[in-house]
Each structure stands twice: as C-alpha cells, then as structure tokens.
Design an enzyme around this catalytic site. Structure first.
Site, PDB file in Angstrom:
ATOM      1  N   HIS A 536       0.830  -1.218   0.000  1.00  0.00           N
ATOM      2  CA  HIS A 536       0.000   0.000   0.000  1.00  0.00           C
ATOM      3  C   HIS A 536       0.859   1.261   0.000  1.00  0.00           C
ATOM      4  CE1 HIS A 536      -3.249  -2.658   2.148  1.00  0.00           C
ATOM      5  NE2 HIS A 536      -3.140  -2.931   0.857  1.00  0.00           N
ATOM      6  N   SER A 537       1.855   1.320  -0.864  1.00  0.00           N
ATOM      7  CA  SER A 537       2.783   2.460  -0.906  1.00  0.00           C
ATOM      8  C   SER A 537       2.086   3.714  -1.428  1.00  0.00           C
ATOM      9  CB  SER A 537       3.975   2.122  -1.800  1.00  0.00           C
ATOM     10  OG  SER A 537       4.664   0.997  -1.297  1.00  0.00           O
TER      11      SER A 537
END
Length: 604
Positions: A536-537
């Site tokens: 989930h960057s």
C-alpha cells in the site's frame, strides 16, 4: 492498441497502472476524439490467466515474477538490519492486476483530513459510487450499482470465515455487521467482499474495465514495455516525454530513446515508486538529490520522493483440520485444480474465484485491550484515534491457506496439508520514509529507498498486541490444529507460549496464554524480523501546499511548471485506513473529472 508510428498526442500518460487506466479510459469515453497515449514499462495483461483468475494472485509475488517490481529498501536497525522488499504492480493496470482483490474502503473522514479543495468526502462519495457495481446487497446509500468495477462475495464460501466471525463475536466480544465498508462502520466483524465479478468469476481490475473494453477507440493507445526516462519541457511547459524500451519487458530491444509529444497535457502516473523518479530525472526535486545524480534543476521541489507511507503487515501460519477447505491444494496444483477450473469456466464459480479472505475486523482496542498494550502507544491513541471512532488501528483477518511472508519462505519445508494464516496490519503507522532516483557507483540507474518501517516506537505496539489477540482467536476456531512453529516467535524453552500441534481448539472460555517479559521480547524481535509491506505504498508526490513539502496542488498540477499533473497513489498526502486499490480508483475518477474540466469536456 498495437504500437503504430505516431509521435503526437493530446495527452501522454507516463505510467499505465491502476489510476492511469481509470483516467485514460474515462477521458477516452468522454471525448473519443482525444488522442491519448499510455506508456507502461510492464507488459499487457489482457486476458492472461495469472491476472484474470483470482486464485492465481500469490503467483505474482514469486521471486522470478516480472508482473511486479521488487523494490529493495535500505537495511534498517529497526528491522534487525533487514533490507525490506516492497513489490508494486508492473503491467497495464498496475497493482489492480496483481493485488489480493479485497474490497476495503477508508472512512470518509480520511479524505476530509486531506484538506484539499474539491477532495472533501461529500465530493468524492458520488465518484466512489460511480466506479463500482456492488453486487452484494441492493440499495446501500454509499454504494454504487452501475459502475465498471464489480464487487461481490466471490465464487465460493469459505467456512473458515464463519469460524473467525463466530469467535470474534463471542470470545472477542465485538458486534457483527454486514458491511464495514460503508465509510464509517468500525470495530465489528464482517464478511470481506472482493473485487471479483460475481457472474464471470474474473478479477475486476482497472485495465480490463477502463481501457481494454475500449479497443474499438482508435485514438486510445497503450504501449507496453516502455520505460519513461523524463518529461520534455519547453521553458517550463511540459510538451512530451522521452522513453526507451524497458530492459525487463523487452530485454532484446533497442535501448535508444524515442519521444512522444503531448499537445495538451502530460500526466505522470508511475505510482509511489515511479512518479518521483520521473520528476527527478526531469529536473524537478530537491537540489541535493538532483546534484548527486548530475541532473540540472528545473524546479526546486524538495517534497518530491518524501512522505513515503505504507501499512505494516504480518502473516502468522497455523495448522488446520484435514477437512478444512483452504486454498492450499489449489495453490499446490493438486487434482482439485482441474475440477475447479472446469467449474469456473462454465459458471464463474469455485475456488478459482476466491482469494481465501472472507472475513475481517477493522479493529480498535477497547479499554481492557488498551491497558494490556505497551504504554508507548498511549500518546498516539489519545492524539489520533481516541476521538475518531471511525478510524481503525488495524485490520485482523483469517486467511484460508498458507501465505509466505516476503522475508521468510517456509513453503519448501511445510508438509502438503491445509493451513490457516492470521494476518494483521496497521492502518495509520506514524513512520515515514522516502523514495529517490539514484545513480550507483558503477553508473547504473537505481533507487534510494527508505521504508521507515517501525521507526516510530509506537508503530510496533499494535502488532505485538495483534499477535496475541489473533492467536487467542485462532486457538478457539473449530479448524485450529496448532501452530506452525517456524512461522511464530522463537519463545524461550519451557515458555507457556511455546508453539505446538493440537488435536483441536481450546474452549471459548479457556484462559488466555500468559506471556512473560522474555516472551514479549521474542514477539517484538519476531515482528522486526518479519513485518512487511501491505503493498500500500503512497504519498511521495503529496497533494499539499508547496510550503508543506507538497508536489501537486488540489488540481494535481505540479508546482512550478505548466501542463504537467500527477495522478496515482503518490499524491495521497496522508495515510488512508484501507487497502489502497479503492483509493487509487477514486483518485483516477477525480483526476479524470479535473482534466475534463480543464479541457472543457463534458464528463457527465
């Protein structure tokens, strides 16, 4: 959508991931005369089984995979000297074609917290509804019923999820709710819906549902295997991009540069890892970073590549009863696979249309749990969570199958049987990192990447508690048959917390395991050894004021230049309490609206 010899377009997208597909597809539908080019380093994903068959998603994370990029972070003392690996999607559709397909949405207040004009939740909820077809229940006010992205319960019901919910609503004393993705409900056990088409059983990704479905439009071009080197400027106006054949996707191809001219707009959409690098190679960024790489500065924007954020995730494996239905046999390619494929091909049903994740809780600690947690977490709780009842600290879930952590592969030593895995991940960790373009000592282009994982001492506390709480939940589930010792903390000899096989679950009212200070140290050490990305960057080209290290304004314009926008998860200024596919789609819908407004195109 082949590669005709064209060099002039209206809009050029530097990157072809989730958000780029949404924006390009919407704009092409709003005005089919727009000449649009999407350049993507990865390959086409059209109808490839690894992308469209939901059960195959873990194979994208195999060490030899070319459908993701494995970004290697700097070693960190907080991770016991480990260099964390953070994959991101690589291919047309980006991470929407490789993710675990879980349907999660952030609380509406997360978007209000951004403080960006036009991005308030009241403006975004209509777009959340516009993008989805919610096949689960009718007439839900925050859900949509006519959008391109299908949301369903998948093609097979996993009994493990019922066990998780049953223990959660009794032993864990939480309520049950049908829908915890209504933008506010929190701290209740619920089914976990999926980005899977309930009729066809196929993954519901951005590539197939925004771009490939417009193959009839001769003006929408998607070129795969193209690495964007930099943006071309005349004065400070973006007029095109320079690109080469991508060395991974096209290893034999000519590496000489080509250019694509953009008459109206360039949109950088390379994701949290790609977008800051494109800007920096184009002379937009912090002076020290550009100087180190020998790049002449065009605009001083020190926020480029800063503000990197993610969620911290842990997988912990358990032994399951022989009769438990899990994904393991399917993932091992056993005889059930052919039978399941035949059923999927005829009806869209079977385990093929599953991800092994059917239930979850967006968890907030109650008073008793808060007291049991390390006091280091208390200031963070009081400052951020206490008065925001819609914000969860972490998500807990039961995985029907063995999922290997990125840093510890046990597959080779595990017996071929059924497994269940606890998964827990924090949604608002405080730590931040950075992503910057870099040139190595031998002159190769690379990335200087610091995850920041666990840098803030409060971040590990919910993980340490999450291990204990999920273990107690799993010990009470009917399918529980003990722990996979190699995937748990290394408890001292003689510890009451020692892992072992079991003939069945403990009673619901059995006493909890009592952990000593040495046991707590083992759990803490375990998490530093094993905690990983949740994939989930975000945040590296933040939509904030320039004075606050922002990179784009609320109309997604890059500060200091014209005709250049960024549209992907990198613009998110703060973390969001969700798996980020829902946010990436939403950013795409909002970006398409903004660009259409800028160009005077009707986007109703």
């Amino acid at each position: 959508m082949s590669h005709p010899i064209l060099s002039e377009f209206d809009i050029v997208f530097a990157g072809g991931g989730t958000t780029a597909c949404v924006v390009a597809g919407r704009l092409a539908a709003y005005d089919p005369s727009l000449r649009i080019l999407v350049l993507e380093a990865g390959q086409h994903t059209l109808n490839k089984p690894i992308h469209v068959q939901p059960y195959q998603y873990p194979f994208n994370q195999a060490p030899t995979s070319t459908t993701v990029t494995f970004n290697i972070g700097n070693p960190s003392p907080r991770l016991n000297g480990r260099a964390p690996i953070v994959p991101c999607g690589r291919g047309v559709g980006g991470s929407s074609c490789v993710n675990s397909m879980v349907y999660t949405r952030a609380p509406a207040s997360d978007y209000d917290d951004w403080g960006a004009n036009g991005w308030e939740s009241d403006n975004l909820i209509p777009l959340m509804k516009k993008l989805e077809t919610y096949e689960v229940q009718p007439d839900r006010p925050t859900h949509g019923y006519d959008g391109p992205i299908k949301v369903s319960s998948g093609g097979f019901k996993m009994g493990i999820s019922d066990e998780f919910i049953q223990v959660g609503t009794t032993y864990h004393k939480r309520q049950y709710a049908d829908d915890t993705d209504d933008l506010e409900t929190c701290n209740t056990y619920s089914p976990w819906r999926k980005y899977i088409n309930g009729t066809t059983g196929r993954r519901s990704d951005a590539a197939h549902h925004y771009v490939y479905n417009q193959a009839h439009n001769p003006n929408l071009h998607v070129w795969d295997g193209k690495h964007v080197k930099r943006i071309i400027f005349e004065d400070k106006r973006a007029v095109g991009v320079e690109f080469t054949s991508d060395p991974v996707s096209c290893s034999d191809a000519d590496q000489s540069s080509s250019t694509a001219r953009a008459l109206k707009l360039v949109v950088v959409s390379g994701g949290a890892f790609g977008s800051p690098g494109i800007l920096e190679r184009s002379g937009i960024g912090a002076e020290a970073v550009l100087k180190r790489c020998g790049i002449e500065q065009l605009v001083n924007l020190p926020g480029v590549g800063e503000n990197y954020q993610d969620h911290n995730l842990v997988f912990v494996p358990y032994l399951a009863a022989e009769e438990a239905v899990t994904m393991d046999a399917l993932w091992r390619g056993e005889s059930i696979l052919q039978e399941s494929l035949a059923q999927w091909n005829s009806s869209g049903k079977s385990l093929i249309a599953q991800n092994g994740l059917d239930s979850k809780i967006k968890w907030r600690p109650d008073d008793e749990e808060l007291k049991a947690m390390d006091p280091v977490f208390q200031p963070r709780w009081k400052e951020f969570f206490q008065d925001r009842p819609d914000k969860a600290v972490a998500i807990f879930t039961a995985f029907a199958g063995y999922v290997p952590p990125l840093s510890r592969q046990l597959s080779g030593i595990l017996a071929p049987r059924s497994y269940i895995s606890a998964s827990y991940y924090t949604l608002y960790p405080l730590s931040v990192g950075s992503v910057h373009f870099n040139i190595t000592e031998n002159g190769k282009e690379g990335m200087e990447f610091t995850t920041g994982f666990l840098d803030d001492p409060s971040d590990i506390v919910p993980l340490d508690f999450g291990y204990k709480k999920t273990r107690e939940i799993f010990r009470r589930m009917a399918s529980y048959r003990g722990e996979v010792t190699a995937g748990h903390p290394d408890f001292p000899e003689g510890s009451a917390a020692a892992c072992r096989e079991a003939s069945g679950p403990v009673d619901l009212d059995a006493p909890d395991i009592v952990y000593t200070a040495e046991d707590d140290e083992a759990i803490n050490r375990f998490h530093r050894d094993i905690v990983q990305t949740a994939w989930h960057s975000l945040g590296t080209c933040a939509m904030k004021s320039e004075a606050d290290q922002g990179v784009v304004d609320a109309r997604l314009n890059v500060y200091g230049v014209s005709n250049l926008k960024v549209a992907d998860m990198s613009i998110s200024p703060l973390n969001v309490g969700t798996n980020t596919y829902s946010t990436a789609l939403l950013i795409g819908e909002r970006a398409a609206m903004i660009i259409a407004e800028d160009l005077g195109i009707n986007c109703i």
